[in-house]
Scaffold this motif. Structure first.
Motif, PDB file in Angstrom:
ATOM      1  N   SER A  18     -30.380  22.778 -41.033  1.00  0.00           N
ATOM      2  CA  SER A  18     -29.147  22.648 -41.026  1.00  0.00           C
ATOM      3  C   SER A  18     -28.354  23.826 -40.953  1.00  0.00           C
ATOM      4  N   TYR A  55     -22.089  26.746 -37.895  1.00  0.00           N
ATOM      5  CA  TYR A  55     -21.601  25.774 -36.713  1.00  0.00           C
ATOM      6  C   TYR A  55     -20.871  27.534 -36.405  1.00  0.00           C
ATOM      7  N   THR A  72     -28.968  10.998 -34.748  1.00  0.00           N
ATOM      8  CA  THR A  72     -29.359  12.725 -33.935  1.00  0.00           C
ATOM      9  C   THR A  72     -30.304  12.361 -32.639  1.00  0.00           C
ATOM     10  N   TYR A  85     -27.290  12.678 -30.261  1.00  0.00           N
ATOM     11  CA  TYR A  85     -26.561  13.971 -30.957  1.00  0.00           C
ATOM     12  C   TYR A  85     -27.948  14.704 -30.718  1.00  0.00           C
ATOM     13  N   TYR A 142     -27.954  19.034 -32.104  1.00  0.00           N
ATOM     14  CA  TYR A 142     -27.371  20.477 -32.671  1.00  0.00           C
ATOM     15  C   TYR A 142     -26.890  21.521 -31.950  1.00  0.00           C
ATOM     16  N   VAL A 187     -22.527  15.645 -39.918  1.00  0.00           N
ATOM     17  CA  VAL A 187     -21.867  16.369 -39.941  1.00  0.00           C
ATOM     18  C   VAL A 187     -20.263  16.970 -40.435  1.00  0.00           C
ATOM     19  N   TYR A 205     -23.750  21.465 -39.546  1.00  0.00           N
ATOM     20  CA  TYR A 205     -24.183  20.703 -39.297  1.00  0.00           C
ATOM     21  C   TYR A 205     -24.952  20.040 -40.174  1.00  0.00           C
ATOM     22  N   ASP A 255     -28.587  18.717 -41.946  1.00  0.00           N
ATOM     23  CA  ASP A 255     -29.553  17.812 -41.799  1.00  0.00           C
ATOM     24  C   ASP A 255     -31.042  17.008 -42.961  1.00  0.00           C
TER      25      ASP A 255
END
Length: 129
Positions: free
Chosen positions: A3, A6, A32, A35, A37, A88, A104, A106
């Protein structure tokens, strides 16, 4: 991927461009496989539309206490599609090109089956600064 906040969010927060308490903050659950990160990502349009499995409405009951951001758990309704491995958070503006990415998260592992999915935030909050 662990995690992360940003970097563009950190800049926007320090510059006063994001107010977590007042702004419309939303969550999107992502696959994921579609996408990855990147610290260079700054807006929701950097998260491919095909990776976005479902989005929430505005987070409710937001609090900021002792440097910790938290909100009420969020429910994604009638979710179908690809598996979900991350969430997100972003500032909703009505345009993906200006919706600032925040965090983000996780560690999610769900395969949608058409039912509702609830993101139950950690008891200590969503994230801390």
């Amino acid at each position: 991927m662990a995690s992360a906040l940003y970097p563009s969010f950190k800049q926007a927060l320090l510059g006063g461009d994001i107010d977590l308490a007042a702004d419309d903050i939303r969550a999107v659950i992502v696959d994921t496989a579609d996408y990855t990160y990147s610290a260079a990502h700054d807006f929701l349009d950097d998260v491919a539309a095909g990776a976005r499995v479902a989005a929430s409405s505005a987070l409710g009951s937001k609090t900021i206490t002792g440097g910790v951001f938290d909100a009420a758990d969020v429910t994604f309704s009638a979710v179908t599609g690809d598996s979900v491995e991350a969430i997100v958070l972003y500032k909703h503006t009505g345009s993906d090109a200006t919706a600032s990415l925040i965090a983000y998260i996780d560690g999610v592992s769900v395969t949608p089956n058409g039912g509702d999915l609830t993101a139950s935030w950690h008891a200590s909050g969503i994230f801390a600064l």
